[in-house]
Scaffold this motif. Sequence first.
Motif, PDB file in Angstrom:
ATOM      1  N   PHE A 198       0.824  -1.197   0.000  1.00  0.00           N
ATOM      2  CA  PHE A 198       0.000   0.000   0.000  1.00  0.00           C
ATOM      3  C   PHE A 198       0.866   1.258   0.000  1.00  0.00           C
ATOM      4  CE2 PHE A 198      -2.253   3.444   2.074  1.00  0.00           C
ATOM      5  CZ  PHE A 198      -3.507   3.419   1.487  1.00  0.00           C
ATOM      6  N   VAL A 199       1.907   1.280   0.845  1.00  0.00           N
ATOM      7  CA  VAL A 199       2.808   2.438   0.882  1.00  0.00           C
ATOM      8  C   VAL A 199       3.478   2.637  -0.469  1.00  0.00           C
ATOM      9  CG1 VAL A 199       4.911   3.371   1.919  1.00  0.00           C
ATOM     10  CG2 VAL A 199       3.215   2.262   3.363  1.00  0.00           C
ATOM     11  N   ILE A 200       3.955   1.548  -1.070  1.00  0.00           N
ATOM     12  CA  ILE A 200       4.626   1.640  -2.368  1.00  0.00           C
ATOM     13  C   ILE A 200       3.683   2.214  -3.422  1.00  0.00           C
ATOM     14  CG2 ILE A 200       5.650   0.286  -4.232  1.00  0.00           C
ATOM     15  CD1 ILE A 200       6.700  -1.627  -2.090  1.00  0.00           C
ATOM     16  N   CYS A 201       2.422   1.775  -3.409  1.00  0.00           N
ATOM     17  CA  CYS A 201       1.463   2.213  -4.423  1.00  0.00           C
ATOM     18  C   CYS A 201       1.043   3.673  -4.231  1.00  0.00           C
ATOM     19  CB  CYS A 201       0.230   1.316  -4.407  1.00  0.00           C
ATOM     20  SG  CYS A 201       0.546  -0.384  -4.945  1.00  0.00           S
ATOM     21  N   THR A 202       1.047   4.158  -3.005  1.00  0.00           N
ATOM     22  CA  THR A 202       0.678   5.555  -2.794  1.00  0.00           C
ATOM     23  C   THR A 202       1.765   6.507  -3.282  1.00  0.00           C
ATOM     24  OG1 THR A 202       1.557   5.503  -0.528  1.00  0.00           O
ATOM     25  CG2 THR A 202      -0.789   5.059  -0.803  1.00  0.00           C
ATOM     26  N   THR A 203       3.002   6.033  -3.332  1.00  0.00           N
ATOM     27  CA  THR A 203       4.111   6.890  -3.784  1.00  0.00           C
ATOM     28  C   THR A 203       4.546   6.577  -5.206  1.00  0.00           C
ATOM     29  OG1 THR A 203       5.747   5.369  -2.817  1.00  0.00           O
ATOM     30  CG2 THR A 203       4.967   7.173  -1.427  1.00  0.00           C
ATOM     31  N   SER A 204       3.766   5.789  -5.922  1.00  0.00           N
ATOM     32  CA  SER A 204       4.109   5.433  -7.299  1.00  0.00           C
ATOM     33  C   SER A 204       3.712   6.589  -8.219  1.00  0.00           C
ATOM     34  CB  SER A 204       3.385   4.150  -7.709  1.00  0.00           C
ATOM     35  OG  SER A 204       3.604   3.865  -9.066  1.00  0.00           O
ATOM     36  N   ALA A 208       1.137   6.236 -12.632  1.00  0.00           N
ATOM     37  CA  ALA A 208      -0.002   7.138 -12.826  1.00  0.00           C
ATOM     38  C   ALA A 208       0.271   8.132 -13.957  1.00  0.00           C
ATOM     39  CB  ALA A 208      -0.295   7.882 -11.529  1.00  0.00           C
ATOM     40  N   LEU A 209       1.535   8.526 -14.124  1.00  0.00           N
ATOM     41  CA  LEU A 209       1.890   9.488 -15.171  1.00  0.00           C
ATOM     42  C   LEU A 209       1.626   8.916 -16.555  1.00  0.00           C
ATOM     43  CD1 LEU A 209       3.242  12.230 -15.901  1.00  0.00           C
ATOM     44  CD2 LEU A 209       5.428  11.006 -15.911  1.00  0.00           C
ATOM     45  N   THR A 210       1.907   7.641 -16.744  1.00  0.00           N
ATOM     46  CA  THR A 210       1.808   7.041 -18.078  1.00  0.00           C
ATOM     47  C   THR A 210       0.473   6.340 -18.326  1.00  0.00           C
ATOM     48  OG1 THR A 210       2.954   5.107 -17.170  1.00  0.00           O
ATOM     49  CG2 THR A 210       4.280   6.702 -18.375  1.00  0.00           C
ATOM     50  N   LEU A 211      -0.113   5.734 -17.298  1.00  0.00           N
ATOM     51  CA  LEU A 211      -1.341   4.962 -17.488  1.00  0.00           C
ATOM     52  C   LEU A 211      -2.575   5.653 -16.913  1.00  0.00           C
ATOM     53  CD1 LEU A 211      -0.071   1.345 -16.743  1.00  0.00           C
ATOM     54  CD2 LEU A 211      -0.319   2.499 -18.948  1.00  0.00           C
ATOM     55  N   GLY A 212      -2.365   6.659 -16.093  1.00  0.00           N
ATOM     56  CA  GLY A 212      -3.495   7.404 -15.544  1.00  0.00           C
ATOM     57  C   GLY A 212      -3.559   8.765 -16.194  1.00  0.00           C
ATOM     58  N   ILE A 220      -2.218  11.639  -6.019  1.00  0.00           N
ATOM     59  CA  ILE A 220      -1.742  12.858  -5.368  1.00  0.00           C
ATOM     60  C   ILE A 220      -0.417  13.291  -5.968  1.00  0.00           C
ATOM     61  CG2 ILE A 220      -1.021  13.879  -3.178  1.00  0.00           C
ATOM     62  CD1 ILE A 220      -2.899  11.992  -1.742  1.00  0.00           C
ATOM     63  N   GLU A 221       0.501  12.339  -6.173  1.00  0.00           N
ATOM     64  CA  GLU A 221       1.811  12.701  -6.704  1.00  0.00           C
ATOM     65  C   GLU A 221       1.707  13.251  -8.127  1.00  0.00           C
ATOM     66  OE1 GLU A 221       5.111  10.221  -6.159  1.00  0.00           O
ATOM     67  OE2 GLU A 221       5.071  10.653  -4.019  1.00  0.00           O
ATOM     68  N   LEU A 222       0.821  12.680  -8.917  1.00  0.00           N
ATOM     69  CA  LEU A 222       0.631  13.201 -10.266  1.00  0.00           C
ATOM     70  C   LEU A 222       0.006  14.596 -10.208  1.00  0.00           C
ATOM     71  CD1 LEU A 222       0.842  12.823 -13.261  1.00  0.00           C
ATOM     72  CD2 LEU A 222      -1.307  11.554 -13.243  1.00  0.00           C
ATOM     73  N   ALA A 223      -0.896  14.818  -9.266  1.00  0.00           N
ATOM     74  CA  ALA A 223      -1.486  16.154  -9.103  1.00  0.00           C
ATOM     75  C   ALA A 223      -0.422  17.169  -8.666  1.00  0.00           C
ATOM     76  CB  ALA A 223      -2.624  16.096  -8.087  1.00  0.00           C
ATOM     77  N   ILE A 224       0.514  16.740  -7.811  1.00  0.00           N
ATOM     78  CA  ILE A 224       1.620  17.621  -7.410  1.00  0.00           C
ATOM     79  C   ILE A 224       2.465  17.990  -8.628  1.00  0.00           C
ATOM     80  CG2 ILE A 224       3.755  17.741  -6.061  1.00  0.00           C
ATOM     81  CD1 ILE A 224       2.411  15.871  -4.022  1.00  0.00           C
ATOM     82  N   TYR A 225       2.784  16.997  -9.427  1.00  0.00           N
ATOM     83  CA  TYR A 225       3.579  17.228 -10.644  1.00  0.00           C
ATOM     84  C   TYR A 225       2.872  18.207 -11.584  1.00  0.00           C
ATOM     85  CZ  TYR A 225       5.476  16.128 -15.281  1.00  0.00           C
ATOM     86  OH  TYR A 225       5.994  16.206 -16.545  1.00  0.00           O
ATOM     87  N   ALA A 235       1.353  26.735  -4.146  1.00  0.00           N
ATOM     88  CA  ALA A 235       0.544  26.565  -2.936  1.00  0.00           C
ATOM     89  C   ALA A 235      -0.258  25.263  -3.000  1.00  0.00           C
ATOM     90  CB  ALA A 235      -0.391  27.757  -2.760  1.00  0.00           C
ATOM     91  N   ARG A 236      -0.840  24.974  -4.159  1.00  0.00           N
ATOM     92  CA  ARG A 236      -1.591  23.718  -4.322  1.00  0.00           C
ATOM     93  C   ARG A 236      -0.664  22.514  -4.197  1.00  0.00           C
ATOM     94  NH1 ARG A 236      -3.358  20.726  -9.313  1.00  0.00           N
ATOM     95  NH2 ARG A 236      -5.033  19.329  -8.615  1.00  0.00           N
ATOM     96  N   ALA A 237       0.500  22.603  -4.826  1.00  0.00           N
ATOM     97  CA  ALA A 237       1.467  21.514  -4.701  1.00  0.00           C
ATOM     98  C   ALA A 237       1.864  21.311  -3.249  1.00  0.00           C
ATOM     99  CB  ALA A 237       2.701  21.811  -5.550  1.00  0.00           C
ATOM    100  N   SER A 238       1.920  22.385  -2.473  1.00  0.00           N
ATOM    101  CA  SER A 238       2.351  22.296  -1.084  1.00  0.00           C
ATOM    102  C   SER A 238       1.344  21.554  -0.225  1.00  0.00           C
ATOM    103  CB  SER A 238       2.591  23.702  -0.515  1.00  0.00           C
ATOM    104  OG  SER A 238       3.591  24.377  -1.242  1.00  0.00           O
ATOM    105  N   TYR A 239       0.063  21.941  -0.301  1.00  0.00           N
ATOM    106  CA  TYR A 239      -0.870  21.247   0.598  1.00  0.00           C
ATOM    107  C   TYR A 239      -1.189  19.831   0.113  1.00  0.00           C
ATOM    108  CZ  TYR A 239      -4.957  22.631  -2.308  1.00  0.00           C
ATOM    109  OH  TYR A 239      -5.872  22.803  -3.320  1.00  0.00           O
ATOM    110  N   LEU A 240      -1.056  19.578  -1.205  1.00  0.00           N
ATOM    111  CA  LEU A 240      -1.161  18.191  -1.658  1.00  0.00           C
ATOM    112  C   LEU A 240       0.005  17.360  -1.112  1.00  0.00           C
ATOM    113  CD1 LEU A 240      -2.275  18.671  -5.376  1.00  0.00           C
ATOM    114  CD2 LEU A 240      -3.594  17.571  -3.554  1.00  0.00           C
ATOM    115  N   SER A 241       1.190  17.967  -1.034  1.00  0.00           N
ATOM    116  CA  SER A 241       2.340  17.275  -0.457  1.00  0.00           C
ATOM    117  C   SER A 241       2.103  16.935   1.006  1.00  0.00           C
ATOM    118  CB  SER A 241       3.594  18.143  -0.601  1.00  0.00           C
ATOM    119  OG  SER A 241       3.898  18.385  -1.961  1.00  0.00           O
TER     120      SER A 241
END
Length: 523
Positions: A198-204, A208-212, A220-225, A235-241
């Motif tokens: 689960f931890v690994i998948c949340t930080t993948s 998500a970049l290529t298939l999502g 969340i990580e793709l939204a940060i990117y 600011a959005r990247a910060s609170y998503l982080s």
Amino acid sequence: MAERAKPVTASVWAGILAALAFPALILAAFAAVLLSAETGRAPSTSDWAAIRFTLLQAIVSAVVSVLMAIPVARALARRKFPGRAFLVTLLGAPFLLPVIVAIFGLLAVFGRGGVVNAALGWFGLPPISIYGFHGVVLAHVFFNMPLATRLVLQGWAEIPSERFRLAASLGMDASAVNRHLERPMLMTVVPGAALVIFVICTTSFAVALTLGGGPSATTIELAIYQAVRFEFDLARASYLSLFQLAITGFVAFFALRYSGYAGVGAGLDRVLRRWDAENSFLRSIDALAIATATIFLIAPIFMVVARGYSAIPFMSTSVWTAALTSIVVALCSTVLTVLLAITIALAATQLRPHGKLLEIAGLLAVAASPLVMGTGLFLMIFPHADPAKFALSVTVLVNAMMTLPFALRAMLPAVRNVEADYGRLADSLGLVGWDRVRVLILPRIRRPLGFAAGLAAALSMGDLGVIALFADPETATLPLQVYRLMGAYRMEEAGAAAVLLLFLTFGIFYVFDRWMSHDAHAR
């Protein structure tokens, strides 16, 4: 007899500083994110959708990975056959496999022009799409089902063979053995394995970049990117982080707390024989599980090589430049990782029992997200300089931080064993400092040192994370170049670059592992 207190030497201070460096870096990045987050700004609808998608895909990926791993681990635990050791080793290959290469292989099998859709077309059935939620889950299962199998298989290995011998003498069949021996073990092992996945998948990020990437398939990580690269909404990247840190930190705590298996007692290490599984029906079930898992793991890799190797000589100069950049980044990251791991291991060994604190500090990176770390460093650099100029330096630093826990876990037990066996003799000879490391430590830890260096280099070679956040159009590592070629629909060249990345990744692991481990006991 109590051990005599030893003075705190320069090497110990160096180890303390090295162990504290990365927690300090994590805290600094966290502080930069926290200070940049706007107070009172509520997450938007799309932000909540990214949070829900992250949690949902991680839960489903973890559950499916573990459920698929259980029959495969059971089959490997109760069957002996030629090639079994190789197959168990193969289960570790996806861990080293660059994510972008695996995705290219999955596209070759399950994509629009892949083998599966071709077969469906033969039967007049509609094609399937690999993009979106089910594609992200499929890729995560490909990466994590082998890891779950190894973790569950370890649980089976820790059941003493005498328990199965006793079960056979009592006339227990397979269902009774499962109820009294296997199910209690699984109840202990499976939750920890599921939490780790689960931890690994949340930080993948790359999956998500290529298939999502669509509105309904953004993590969340793709939204940060996207917030940093396309919207420049720091600011959005910060609170998503902050959300990402909260999720990974919380779940990582429980994963470390509940992982592992306490066992059911010691045995006499007799050869294991499973009398309960010697009927033809169970043999067929086990053979089917092993064959299915093997095809699932090998087919994407085979398709990558089959489709791309012939185009390698015709790749553009930009691909070869990116490959050279990846090698340099991997080597720099490996040197930094190994130096830090050795320094921390030496200090932790000399400071026993307080050295456990240094070990924990060195392992804290497990709970950190590379992209969140990249966001924090981006926020720290941006007011003073162009972050793109620091793309490769930050990539080296973050890669070293993320691979340090694996290197430390490989080398620390070896250093402790050397000090336990030869430490008193070295003290009596006055062997201290660099001479002690050169003459005593390094020759006897070459095997784990080579493995740790190879692992760090391979993981750095295949990383597609921070570099995607920082890089400008003129800067690229090989994984990023493969992604750019795929985005430009230059699939033939992308396939060739993926094959090159595959060969370089496993090649650099093999070179470090074999070269540094060669003649490990000669001295």
